[in-house]
Design a protein around this motif. Structure first.
Motif, PDB file in Angstrom:
ATOM      1  N   ASN A 122      37.159  38.416  43.029  1.00  0.00           N
ATOM      2  CA  ASN A 122      36.469  37.300  43.401  1.00  0.00           C
ATOM      3  C   ASN A 122      37.289  36.077  44.331  1.00  0.00           C
ATOM      4  O   ASN A 122      37.077  35.106  45.084  1.00  0.00           O
ATOM      5  CB  ASN A 122      35.548  36.367  42.413  1.00  0.00           C
ATOM      6  CG  ASN A 122      34.568  37.326  41.855  1.00  0.00           C
ATOM      7  OD1 ASN A 122      33.566  37.780  42.625  1.00  0.00           O
ATOM      8  ND2 ASN A 122      33.900  37.595  40.926  1.00  0.00           N
ATOM      9  N   LYS A 123      38.509  36.507  44.054  1.00  0.00           N
ATOM     10  CA  LYS A 123      39.495  36.171  44.543  1.00  0.00           C
ATOM     11  C   LYS A 123      39.534  34.663  44.306  1.00  0.00           C
ATOM     12  O   LYS A 123      39.345  33.868  43.637  1.00  0.00           O
ATOM     13  CB  LYS A 123      39.795  36.540  45.757  1.00  0.00           C
ATOM     14  CG  LYS A 123      40.335  37.875  45.816  1.00  0.00           C
ATOM     15  CD  LYS A 123      40.815  38.817  46.754  1.00  0.00           C
ATOM     16  CE  LYS A 123      41.387  40.260  46.984  1.00  0.00           C
ATOM     17  NZ  LYS A 123      40.649  41.387  46.566  1.00  0.00           N
ATOM     18  N   LYS A 124      39.788  33.759  45.528  1.00  0.00           N
ATOM     19  CA  LYS A 124      39.443  32.656  45.294  1.00  0.00           C
ATOM     20  C   LYS A 124      38.084  31.768  45.498  1.00  0.00           C
ATOM     21  O   LYS A 124      38.023  30.702  45.661  1.00  0.00           O
ATOM     22  CB  LYS A 124      39.825  32.412  47.023  1.00  0.00           C
ATOM     23  CG  LYS A 124      41.084  32.250  47.276  1.00  0.00           C
ATOM     24  CD  LYS A 124      41.757  31.822  48.107  1.00  0.00           C
ATOM     25  CE  LYS A 124      43.061  31.951  49.221  1.00  0.00           C
ATOM     26  NZ  LYS A 124      43.994  31.794  50.373  1.00  0.00           N
ATOM     27  N   ASN A 125      37.309  32.750  45.156  1.00  0.00           N
ATOM     28  CA  ASN A 125      35.656  32.136  45.736  1.00  0.00           C
ATOM     29  C   ASN A 125      35.125  32.456  43.178  1.00  0.00           C
ATOM     30  O   ASN A 125      34.453  31.524  43.027  1.00  0.00           O
ATOM     31  CB  ASN A 125      34.608  33.539  45.120  1.00  0.00           C
ATOM     32  CG  ASN A 125      34.733  32.975  47.394  1.00  0.00           C
ATOM     33  OD1 ASN A 125      35.028  32.105  47.522  1.00  0.00           O
ATOM     34  ND2 ASN A 125      34.740  34.747  47.624  1.00  0.00           N
ATOM     35  N   TYR A 126      36.595  33.033  42.898  1.00  0.00           N
ATOM     36  CA  TYR A 126      36.379  33.111  41.381  1.00  0.00           C
ATOM     37  C   TYR A 126      36.227  30.700  40.812  1.00  0.00           C
ATOM     38  O   TYR A 126      36.658  29.898  41.215  1.00  0.00           O
ATOM     39  CB  TYR A 126      37.504  33.304  40.195  1.00  0.00           C
ATOM     40  CG  TYR A 126      37.441  32.708  38.462  1.00  0.00           C
ATOM     41  CD1 TYR A 126      36.905  33.802  38.109  1.00  0.00           C
ATOM     42  CD2 TYR A 126      37.726  31.794  38.505  1.00  0.00           C
ATOM     43  CE1 TYR A 126      36.390  33.487  36.983  1.00  0.00           C
ATOM     44  CE2 TYR A 126      37.757  31.575  36.978  1.00  0.00           C
ATOM     45  CZ  TYR A 126      37.454  32.641  36.095  1.00  0.00           C
ATOM     46  OH  TYR A 126      36.977  32.523  34.687  1.00  0.00           O
ATOM     47  N   ASP A 127      35.054  31.247  39.553  1.00  0.00           N
ATOM     48  CA  ASP A 127      34.589  29.761  38.917  1.00  0.00           C
ATOM     49  C   ASP A 127      34.020  30.135  37.529  1.00  0.00           C
ATOM     50  O   ASP A 127      33.744  31.386  37.539  1.00  0.00           O
ATOM     51  CB  ASP A 127      33.603  29.040  39.530  1.00  0.00           C
ATOM     52  CG  ASP A 127      32.407  29.423  39.149  1.00  0.00           C
ATOM     53  OD1 ASP A 127      31.588  29.740  38.107  1.00  0.00           O
ATOM     54  OD2 ASP A 127      31.693  30.130  40.831  1.00  0.00           O
ATOM     55  N   ASP A 128      34.092  30.043  36.360  1.00  0.00           N
ATOM     56  CA  ASP A 128      34.559  29.836  34.963  1.00  0.00           C
ATOM     57  C   ASP A 128      33.283  30.318  34.600  1.00  0.00           C
ATOM     58  O   ASP A 128      33.220  30.906  33.930  1.00  0.00           O
ATOM     59  CB  ASP A 128      35.183  29.225  34.355  1.00  0.00           C
ATOM     60  CG  ASP A 128      36.722  28.345  34.086  1.00  0.00           C
ATOM     61  OD1 ASP A 128      37.267  29.356  34.055  1.00  0.00           O
ATOM     62  OD2 ASP A 128      36.760  27.984  33.363  1.00  0.00           O
ATOM     63  N   ALA A 129      31.982  30.476  35.488  1.00  0.00           N
ATOM     64  CA  ALA A 129      31.210  31.142  35.077  1.00  0.00           C
ATOM     65  C   ALA A 129      30.259  32.367  35.531  1.00  0.00           C
ATOM     66  O   ALA A 129      30.399  32.667  34.641  1.00  0.00           O
ATOM     67  CB  ALA A 129      29.825  30.251  35.865  1.00  0.00           C
ATOM     68  N   MET A 130      31.347  32.987  36.158  1.00  0.00           N
ATOM     69  CA  MET A 130      31.347  34.081  36.962  1.00  0.00           C
ATOM     70  C   MET A 130      31.519  35.051  35.402  1.00  0.00           C
ATOM     71  O   MET A 130      30.380  35.879  35.453  1.00  0.00           O
ATOM     72  CB  MET A 130      32.345  34.165  38.384  1.00  0.00           C
ATOM     73  CG  MET A 130      31.867  33.992  39.170  1.00  0.00           C
ATOM     74  SD  MET A 130      33.020  33.998  39.918  1.00  0.00           S
ATOM     75  CE  MET A 130      32.172  33.682  41.656  1.00  0.00           C
ATOM     76  N   PRO A 131      32.584  35.190  35.005  1.00  0.00           N
ATOM     77  CA  PRO A 131      32.335  36.336  33.697  1.00  0.00           C
ATOM     78  C   PRO A 131      31.086  36.202  32.859  1.00  0.00           C
ATOM     79  O   PRO A 131      30.714  37.317  32.356  1.00  0.00           O
ATOM     80  CB  PRO A 131      33.180  35.568  32.831  1.00  0.00           C
ATOM     81  CG  PRO A 131      34.606  34.509  34.278  1.00  0.00           C
ATOM     82  CD  PRO A 131      33.455  34.473  34.990  1.00  0.00           C
ATOM     83  N   LEU A 132      30.239  34.831  32.456  1.00  0.00           N
ATOM     84  CA  LEU A 132      29.278  35.025  32.327  1.00  0.00           C
ATOM     85  C   LEU A 132      27.545  34.843  32.984  1.00  0.00           C
ATOM     86  O   LEU A 132      27.559  36.908  32.302  1.00  0.00           O
ATOM     87  CB  LEU A 132      28.997  33.218  31.429  1.00  0.00           C
ATOM     88  CG  LEU A 132      27.170  32.850  30.747  1.00  0.00           C
ATOM     89  CD1 LEU A 132      27.753  33.945  29.638  1.00  0.00           C
ATOM     90  CD2 LEU A 132      27.054  32.112  30.788  1.00  0.00           C
TER      91      LEU A 132
END
Length: 183
Positions: A122-132
């Motif tokens: 996800n590179k720069k679009n990553y946020d901590d909710a993405m893995p969940l």
């Protein structure tokens, strides 16, 4: 194209391994980070990784679309204990292959892996909710031992709600508690 795929895949694997190592250091499981995903450099995994490289998702997905299965993934999951798919065995009572509870250290490595993969793809679009979010999308069809699933989901939820610092502190504390109990 092949040269682009070779270096693209090599970079993706290297960046991912580096991110997992950083996460494992934060989690207090350095050895797991140093040994993480070394099988990705074997010909069985690396060659299909180059052939099916896309840069935005795992090459195993493309190999699976092409053949109906991924030989590279079957090799990988059979050698890397941080994948819940590794933890299945024949149950002599039910006479079926069933999921087995993962030891906590591998659940922690799996957590580190999932966070690193989300950041890598996800590179720069990553946020901590993405893995969940990724975990929850596949939850209904996943064959995973319930306590293992619950623990991973709890860690991913903690990450989404409280962030990396709090989640890695929790993991380190859990590891200390297990060591103090002699486990």
């Amino acid at each position: 194209m092949l040269i682009h795929n070779f270096f693209g895949h090599l970079k993706t694997v290297a960046v991912h391994r580096h991110r997992v190592l950083i996460n494992c250091v934060k989690a207090g499981i350095i050895w797991r980070g140093l040994n993480h995903d070394l099988s990705k450099f074997s010909p069985t995994e690396f060659i299909p990784g180059v052939k099916y490289y896309q840069g935005c998702r795992s090459p195993n997905e493309k190999e699976r679309e092409t053949y109906g299965y991924s030989r590279a993934w079957m090799h990988h999951k059979g050698r890397n204990r941080h994948h819940f798919e590794y933890w299945t065995d024949y149950n002599p009572v039910s006479k079926k292959i069933e999921p087995v509870r993962m030891p906590d250290v591998y659940i922690y490595e799996m957590f580190c892996d999932r966070v690193a993969a989300s950041k890598t793809y996800n590179k720069k679009n990553y946020d901590d909710a993405m893995p969940l979010e990724y975990f929850m999308r596949g939850k209904a069809r996943r064959i995973i031992e319930p306590q293992t699933s619950d623990k991973l989901e709890m860690l991913l939820t903690m990450l989404a709600e409280k962030g990396e610092k709090a989640t890695f502190a929790y993991i380190r504390n859990e590891r200390r508690n297990l060591k103090n109990k002699g486990e």
